[in-house]
Scaffold this motif. Structure first.
Motif, PDB file in Angstrom:
ATOM      1  N   ALA A  98      23.539  49.898  43.908  1.00 23.45           N
ATOM      2  CA  ALA A  98      23.761  51.046  44.805  1.00 23.45           C
ATOM      3  C   ALA A  98      25.245  51.360  44.927  1.00 23.45           C
ATOM      4  O   ALA A  98      25.647  52.531  44.904  1.00 23.45           O
ATOM      5  CB  ALA A  98      23.155  50.761  46.178  1.00 23.45           C
ATOM      6  N   VAL A  99      26.076  50.322  45.044  1.00 23.14           N
ATOM      7  CA  VAL A  99      27.528  50.533  45.149  1.00 23.14           C
ATOM      8  C   VAL A  99      28.058  51.194  43.889  1.00 23.14           C
ATOM      9  O   VAL A  99      28.862  52.136  43.943  1.00 23.14           O
ATOM     10  CB  VAL A  99      28.239  49.182  45.411  1.00 23.14           C
ATOM     11  N   SER A 100      27.620  50.702  42.741  1.00 26.71           N
ATOM     12  CA  SER A 100      28.070  51.275  41.463  1.00 26.71           C
ATOM     13  C   SER A 100      27.661  52.734  41.346  1.00 26.71           C
ATOM     14  O   SER A 100      28.454  53.588  40.923  1.00 26.71           O
ATOM     15  CB  SER A 100      27.488  50.455  40.307  1.00 26.71           C
ATOM     16  N   ARG A 137      37.344  54.565  41.136  1.00 28.10           N
ATOM     17  CA  ARG A 137      35.981  54.058  41.208  1.00 28.10           C
ATOM     18  C   ARG A 137      35.978  52.574  41.561  1.00 28.10           C
ATOM     19  O   ARG A 137      35.191  52.116  42.381  1.00 28.10           O
ATOM     20  CB  ARG A 137      35.265  54.282  39.881  1.00 28.10           C
ATOM     21  N   ALA A 138      36.886  51.818  40.933  1.00 29.15           N
ATOM     22  CA  ALA A 138      36.965  50.372  41.199  1.00 29.15           C
ATOM     23  C   ALA A 138      37.334  50.108  42.652  1.00 29.15           C
ATOM     24  O   ALA A 138      36.765  49.219  43.302  1.00 29.15           O
ATOM     25  CB  ALA A 138      37.982  49.730  40.261  1.00 29.15           C
ATOM     26  N   VAL A 139      38.291  50.873  43.179  1.00 25.40           N
ATOM     27  CA  VAL A 139      38.703  50.704  44.575  1.00 25.40           C
ATOM     28  C   VAL A 139      37.546  51.044  45.515  1.00 25.40           C
ATOM     29  O   VAL A 139      37.289  50.323  46.488  1.00 25.40           O
ATOM     30  CB  VAL A 139      39.936  51.574  44.891  1.00 25.40           C
ATOM     31  N   MET A 140      36.834  52.140  45.234  1.00 25.02           N
ATOM     32  CA  MET A 140      35.696  52.513  46.074  1.00 25.02           C
ATOM     33  C   MET A 140      34.645  51.416  46.097  1.00 25.02           C
ATOM     34  O   MET A 140      34.108  51.058  47.161  1.00 25.02           O
ATOM     35  CB  MET A 140      35.071  53.811  45.555  1.00 25.02           C
ATOM     36  N   MET A 141      34.327  50.879  44.920  1.00 24.07           N
ATOM     37  CA  MET A 141      33.334  49.808  44.854  1.00 24.07           C
ATOM     38  C   MET A 141      33.804  48.596  45.650  1.00 24.07           C
ATOM     39  O   MET A 141      33.037  48.001  46.417  1.00 24.07           O
ATOM     40  CB  MET A 141      33.074  49.418  43.398  1.00 24.07           C
ATOM     41  N   GLY A 142      35.079  48.220  45.476  1.00 22.46           N
ATOM     42  CA  GLY A 142      35.621  47.081  46.205  1.00 22.46           C
ATOM     43  C   GLY A 142      35.557  47.281  47.705  1.00 22.46           C
ATOM     44  O   GLY A 142      35.168  46.378  48.455  1.00 22.46           O
ATOM     45  N   ILE A 166      32.466  38.271  46.478  1.00 19.60           N
ATOM     46  CA  ILE A 166      32.812  37.959  45.082  1.00 19.60           C
ATOM     47  C   ILE A 166      32.640  39.207  44.214  1.00 19.60           C
ATOM     48  O   ILE A 166      33.465  39.511  43.352  1.00 19.60           O
ATOM     49  CB  ILE A 166      31.959  36.794  44.560  1.00 19.60           C
ATOM     50  N   MET A 167      31.555  39.965  44.456  1.00 18.67           N
ATOM     51  CA  MET A 167      31.368  41.236  43.739  1.00 18.67           C
ATOM     52  C   MET A 167      32.525  42.183  44.039  1.00 18.67           C
ATOM     53  O   MET A 167      33.016  42.888  43.146  1.00 18.67           O
ATOM     54  CB  MET A 167      30.059  41.906  44.171  1.00 18.67           C
ATOM     55  N   GLY A 168      32.937  42.223  45.311  1.00 17.47           N
ATOM     56  CA  GLY A 168      34.049  43.094  45.685  1.00 17.47           C
ATOM     57  C   GLY A 168      35.334  42.697  44.986  1.00 17.47           C
ATOM     58  O   GLY A 168      36.096  43.554  44.521  1.00 17.47           O
ATOM     59  N   GLU A 169      35.576  41.400  44.888  1.00 15.82           N
ATOM     60  CA  GLU A 169      36.764  40.910  44.188  1.00 15.82           C
ATOM     61  C   GLU A 169      36.728  41.315  42.712  1.00 15.82           C
ATOM     62  O   GLU A 169      37.740  41.741  42.136  1.00 15.82           O
ATOM     63  CB  GLU A 169      36.841  39.389  44.311  1.00 15.82           C
ATOM     64  N   GLU A 170      35.549  41.208  42.100  1.00 16.33           N
ATOM     65  CA  GLU A 170      35.404  41.624  40.699  1.00 16.33           C
ATOM     66  C   GLU A 170      35.699  43.113  40.536  1.00 16.33           C
ATOM     67  O   GLU A 170      36.323  43.533  39.552  1.00 16.33           O
ATOM     68  CB  GLU A 170      33.984  41.311  40.211  1.00 16.33           C
ATOM     69  N   SER A 171      35.237  43.901  41.501  1.00 16.93           N
ATOM     70  CA  SER A 171      35.476  45.350  41.429  1.00 16.93           C
ATOM     71  C   SER A 171      36.967  45.661  41.529  1.00 16.93           C
ATOM     72  O   SER A 171      37.493  46.456  40.744  1.00 16.93           O
ATOM     73  CB  SER A 171      34.719  46.059  42.556  1.00 16.93           C
ATOM     74  N   PHE A 172      37.651  45.049  42.485  1.00 22.91           N
ATOM     75  CA  PHE A 172      39.096  45.268  42.621  1.00 22.91           C
ATOM     76  C   PHE A 172      39.846  44.828  41.371  1.00 22.91           C
ATOM     77  O   PHE A 172      40.875  45.414  41.017  1.00 22.91           O
ATOM     78  CB  PHE A 172      39.636  44.508  43.841  1.00 22.91           C
TER      79      PHE A 172
END
Length: 557
Positions: A98-100, A137-142, A166-172
């Motif tokens: 959903a975040v993606s 996009r990466a910042v929004m996901m994070g 951890i998912m948020g860290e991967e996104s950032f």
């Protein structure tokens, strides 16, 4: 002694079974031992019946009717832990997907499916664009994953919170480091991750926790400036970061204690204790602020972030209230803009018409709808749109496109309305005829439910399910549809969504994520209740005193 033939989770023969001494529990334990699983996960079936333990546990196998060479089926009950873990994994996967999906839709300027748009703002509420489209996009996901992680932390669900963080860290990490090195979101996320380690009491994460805290401290100093000077200027002199620093120092002290660095642990925990004392809100100050009409939680937050100064806290709350009102007005304005953008359609690359550029064209005298069509057709290129608007030939083509799109949209709306009315039980041909006669939906429905004219031989077009019985016992179908039915159909028309798009979206999870974002504000990361931290500081300082007096080395357990 007897033999029992077992099939299922374990297949074989149990020998030397004492039927008059063994209970169901004994048999279950023997089968579980051979199946390498827990006894309470084994189900035993014999002669079509499930073997159950007697209430007092005294019944033996012989009393239950088992004999030599009896055949028993052993099945494994559904492992509740496994089922819970599967459900947890599915939910985490839904969050990630959903975040993606939301970041994909909202980061590139595409026309949002919702009536809102997710945008990145700084602490003053100003919209910012960070780096490239990929970075954005990466910042929004994070940010979305961090918001969800914080929500799970508040709920006490630290295990799931850690997975989401951890998912948020991967996104950032997908973002250019130079783009995010001056924001504090990533360091705060690191602190939140170590907080989860601490609350889970997972000593195995000590090494990782130490590294994360080092990165967090360096990142916060880079973002906030030396002694938080930059943050102090941005926040008008208040101290929002105090609770965050307290939590970080507590965690640093805990890691130092468990790795044998007692002096370092003592120093940082002493500093954390001083901050804890500084954050304790005096009853008198709290009462004064609340007497001005503010709620307890907001009053405590304001006092903590303003060094317990009542006047500054009240000014802070008044300013926050004004910001929220302004934000609410801005959200309403933005929703209206999105609805307007949707009416203009999408550019060839599926982007929305740029409202700011549209305003520029309107300000120099062009008709709004025509200017929007020019921008839409030219991918929001203002100069090319101007060229088309000032060229008589292309201007005419733009007008034709607008009329064509209007006809198409009107047909789609009419077709959708026809389907909704047909689903109510009306005959399709009569529904189509009623719409062709003109008028809005309410008029169409009233036309369909009206009595036939006197002398008319036409059959009743009212569906049988809506008919009523007249006082004289004869069937009557002249009653008009209730207003709530008309309203429902209108709502269905307005809420029509492309079914193919709806299937791809996890609307429930997206709504949940959107709510997490909507409930947070610029200072949410710093708004920490420090009761647990205070207890932990006292606990570890006591342990340090104990270890000093005994002269023992501290174990890492």
């Amino acid at each position: 002694m007897a033999k029992l033939k077992i099939a299922g989770t374990w297949s074989g023969i149990l020998e030397d079974v004492e039927l008059e001494a063994w209970t169901i529990e004994t048999l279950r334990e023997e089968v579980a031992k051979r199946s390498n699983c827990a006894a309470n996960s084994i189900n035993l079936i014999c002669a079509g019946k499930i073997l159950k333990d007697a209430a007092d546990g005294t019944q033996n196998l012989a009393q239950l009717g088992l004999k030599n060479n009896s055949k028993i089926l052993a099945s494994r009950l559904a492992d509740q832990t496994f089922i819970a873990e599967e459900e947890r994994s599915r939910r985490l996967a839904r969050i990630r997907t959903a975040v993606s999906s939301m970041a994909e839709r909202h980061a590139d300027g595409s026309l949002p499916l919702e009536d809102f748009n997710i945008e990145v703002e700084d602490q003053s509420g100003k919209k910012v664009r960070l780096g490239s489209e990929t970075d954005q996009r990466a910042v929004m996901m994070g940010l979305m994953l961090h918001a969800k992680g914080k929500r799970l932390i508040r709920q006490g669900n630290y295990k799931d919170a850690l997975e989401v963080l951890i998912m948020g860290e991967e996104s950032f990490s997908l973002c250019d480091p130079k783009v995010i090195e001056l924001i504090d979101n990533v360091p705060i996320l690191q602190i939140d991750m170590v907080w989860c380690y601490f609350m889970i009491r997972d000593i195995r994460c000590l090494s990782d926790a130490g590294k994360r805290l080092e990165m967090a401290r360096a990142g916060i100093e880079r973002a906030h400036g030396k002694d938080s000077l930059r943050l102090r200027i941005l926040q008008g002199g208040c101290y929002p970061e105090l609770a965050l620093h307290l939590r970080m120092e507590l965690l640093e002290g805990v890691v130092a204690y468990h790795t044998g660095q007692l002096e370092k642990s003592r120093n940082v925990l002493a500093s954390a204790r001083a901050k804890f004392a500084q954050l304790q809100v005096p009853d008198e100050a709290l009462s004064l602020v609340m007497s001005m009409g503010f709620k307890e939680r907001g009053a405590k937050r304001a006092l903590r972030m303003n060094n317990q100064d009542v006047g500054s806290a009240i000014d802070f709350l008044v300013a926050e209230k004004a910001k929220k009102m302004q934000k609410r007005e801005e959200d309403i304005r933005r929703r209206n803009e999105i609805r307007e953008q949707k009416s203009y359609g999408m550019t060839p690359s599926k982007k929305a018409v740029d409202i700011d550029r549209l305003k520029e064209l309107v300000s120099i005298g062009f008709e709004k709808e025509l200017a929007a069509e020019a921008l839409r057709r030219n991918e929001n290129d203002t100069q090319q749109a101007l060229d088309d608007l000032t060229n008589p030939e292309t201007n005419l083509a733009l007008q034709d496109n607008i009329e064509s799109r209007k006809r198409k949209r009107q047909k789609q709306e009419t077709d959708s309305a026809i389907e909704n009315v047909v689903q109510m039980g009306f005959e399709r041909s009569r529904v189509v005829a009623a719409f062709e006669a003109g008028g809005n939906l309410e008029q169409v429905l009233q036309r369909l439910t009206a009595l036939p004219e006197a002398g008319s031989t036409s059959e009743n077009i009212q569906p049988q399910v809506n008919s009523s019985v007249a006082p004289n016992g004869s069937a009557s179908s002249s009653a008009p549809l209730p207003d709530d039915v008309i309203s429902d159909v209108l709502d269905q028309m307005n809420g029509v969504e492309d079914p193919s798009v709806a299937e791809e979206r996890d609307v429930e999870m997206e709504d949940e994520l959107s709510a997490d974002i909507a409930k947070s504000d610029a200072l949410d990361d710093y708004d920490i209740e420090v009761d647990i931290e205070g207890q932990a500081i006292t606990e570890y300082l006591t342990l340090l005193e104990s270890s000093s007096s005994s002269g023992k080395v501290v174990p890492s357990q």
